[in-house]
Design an enzyme around this catalytic site. Structure first.
Site, PDB file in Angstrom:
ATOM      1  N   ASP A 139      70.661  72.557  21.257  1.00  0.00           N
ATOM      2  CA  ASP A 139      71.553  71.734  20.445  1.00  0.00           C
ATOM      3  C   ASP A 139      71.247  71.870  18.966  1.00  0.00           C
ATOM      4  O   ASP A 139      70.168  72.329  18.565  1.00  0.00           O
ATOM      5  CB  ASP A 139      71.458  70.266  20.865  1.00  0.00           C
ATOM      6  CG  ASP A 139      70.069  69.686  20.644  1.00  0.00           C
ATOM      7  OD1 ASP A 139      69.089  70.328  21.061  1.00  0.00           O
ATOM      8  OD2 ASP A 139      69.959  68.587  20.059  1.00  0.00           O
ATOM      9  N   GLU A 160      67.527  67.831  21.697  1.00  0.00           N
ATOM     10  CA  GLU A 160      66.261  67.656  20.982  1.00  0.00           C
ATOM     11  C   GLU A 160      66.448  66.835  19.720  1.00  0.00           C
ATOM     12  O   GLU A 160      65.578  66.029  19.351  1.00  0.00           O
ATOM     13  CB  GLU A 160      65.679  69.030  20.623  1.00  0.00           C
ATOM     14  CG  GLU A 160      64.278  68.987  20.002  1.00  0.00           C
ATOM     15  CD  GLU A 160      64.275  68.909  18.482  1.00  0.00           C
ATOM     16  OE1 GLU A 160      63.184  68.740  17.906  1.00  0.00           O
ATOM     17  OE2 GLU A 160      65.360  69.009  17.870  1.00  0.00           O
TER      18      GLU A 160
END
Length: 486
Positions: A84, A151
């Protein structure tokens, strides 16, 4: 790839085998919590190469590749990064992070994206790993590539991934942005949210839309020591100052998008008795801030839009007092520096988000520290402040610190590889930002981790850029490390 309108910008850029995959990843929208498509892309990548692949319900992906000739019986090496990215864009950008590919550009030896974050944090790690998995010529032990998700907001992927399928114990985390440094530990932290209930009424007066903008923003861990302006904190200071000069009502306040990003923009609507005097006060405050920040915030600006004399829905006095009280008194920035590693930030907080909702104002703060007792102290301070202001608070997404290991097998190998490529020994240190190594080590205590990566600037902001020459060097370092793990 079907999204090819921006492909081939990096076609001739070295290392081609890395930037090929980075460019493909850049065509896939992959903001935090929207990682299914990029996760499926990784699965398809593995299947096309007949590699073992595991995809879990969180969209984490693990891909395994056998060792090259002569390395078949070597211990596996884990290469890890997250899928991400932070989604930030310029105020006038029409980019849709849910559907649009990034528009990559090359400027002055750097890769960047038009009006948005680049996603090199941490797309370049995934690209490095894919280049290794794709290669038929590299010398390497068995590879276990671990791609986590979400994350950037809570490290949910790392918190929920099953590592029992991994055989390796040496982990290369490629989520760092200083190419002269090997990271061997990081801070832990938690997210604090508070909602202060708000009662409203109507009030007559001059409405002003005030926008604090032009600040650099950036990563709340990596750049917190640079004393960049926090637009939310400045908004609180400005509202409080205006209210001491004349009768003022607050109608709404919104700033920041993520708690781990130093907010660069904050907007508020205020209703005042004397609009001309308020504008003069705002302009005066702008001059004060420009003097205080100097060249650190050269583009700092305050924009004012007159909304007219009429009736507005505003906060009642007591609600407004509590909202301003929390905003002004919420801790922000560097709290303490390390007493053992001079110059290293030990404890900090970032008031990343302020959001006006229908019946409340929501505040989100990210706390980081390498000392567990300091984390608890800040937690108690914020709870005390929230209670004083009548707020409903919540603490979540806590993550552990990654403790420095005195003895490491992988760190000396990595340091020697750096010295061979860069000609100097890298700095070995711990950092204030959070890394997934803490959560992964908690699941698999025998992990021996080191984190490194190419030179990047202004991550978590639309100024983010990745140095091309550094990317080539880190690729060379990675190849040497793998070759020596026989």
């Amino acid at each position: 790839m079907e999204r090819g309108r921006n492909m081939a910008v990096l076609e001739a850029t070295e290392p081609k085998e890395v930037f090929r995959f980075f460019e493909e990843l850049s065509q896939i929208p992959r903001g935090t919590y929207h990682t299914k498509e990029v996760s499926d892309y990784c699965v398809k990548f593995a299947q096309e190469r007949n590699l073992e692949v595991i995809q879990d319900t969180w969209n984490n992906v693990i891909i395994k590749k056998p060792g090259s000739k002569g390395y078949e019986e070597s211990e596996p090496v884990i290469i890890q990064g997250h899928l991400d990215m932070v989604c930030e864009k310029t105020p006038d950008s029409s980019h849709d992070f849910l559907t649009d590919p990034l528009e990559l550009m090359i400027e002055d030896g750097f890769v960047t994206a038009k009006d948005t974050t680049l996603g090199a944090d941490d797309g370049i790690a995934v690209a490095f790993a894919m280049a290794v998995l794709d290669s038929e010529v590299l010398e390497h032990p068995p590879i276990e590539a671990v791609f986590t998700v979400d994350e950037e907001v809570g490290m949910d992927g790392a918190a929920n991934i099953d590592l029992s399928v991994l055989k390796g114990s040496m982990l290369l985390n490629l989520d760092s942005e200083d190419d002269d440094t090997l990271i061997a530990g990081c801070a832990g932290g938690f997210r604090f949210s508070c909602e202060i209930p708000v009662e409203k009424k109507t009030a007559q007066g001059m409405g002003l839309l005030v926008e604090i903008c032009g600040l650099k923003g950036g990563h709340s861990g990596v750049e917190i020591d640079r004393q960049r302006g926090n637009a939310n904190k400045l908004a609180g200071r400005l509202i409080n100052h205006l209210g001491r000069e004349q009768s003022l009502y607050l109608a709404d306040l919104n700033g920041g998008a993520r708690d781990n990003v130093i907010p660069s923009v904050s907007k508020m609507t205020v209703v005042v008795e004397d609009g001309e005097k308020a504008i003069q006060t705002v302009e005066s405050m702008k001059g004060v801030w420009q003097q205080e920040f100097g060249t650190d915030e050269p583009d700092l600006d305050i924009r004012i839009t007159e909304l007219g004399e009429k009736e507005y829905t505003v906060f009642k006095e007591e609600s407004q007092k509590k909202v301003i009280g929390f905003l002004v008194n919420c801790p922000n920035g560097v709290d303490e520096y390390s007493r053992s590693l001079k110059g290293l930030v030990e404890t900090s907080d970032n008031l990343g988000v302020v959001e006006t909702k229908e019946k409340s104002v929501r505040f989100m703060v990210l706390i980081r520290s390498g000392v567990s007792s300091k984390i608890e102290e800040l937690k108690e301070r914020l709870i005390c402040l929230a209670d004083m202001m009548g707020g409903r608070w919540n603490v979540d997404n806590g993550y552990p610190a990654w403790m420095y290991k005195e003895h490491s097998r992988i760190r000396p190998i990595a340091a020697e590889a750096f010295e061979e490529v860069f000609g100097i020994r890298p700095k070995v240190t711990t950092i204030h930002a959070g890394l997934e190594c803490g959560l992964l080590s908690g699941k698999k205590p025998e992990l021996d981790c080191v984190s490194f990566g190419p030179h990047m600037e202004d991550i978590h902001s639309f100024h983010e850029r990745l140095e091309i020459a550094s990317t080539q060097k880190i690729w060379d370092v990675l190849k040497i490390i793998l070759k020596r793990c026989k």
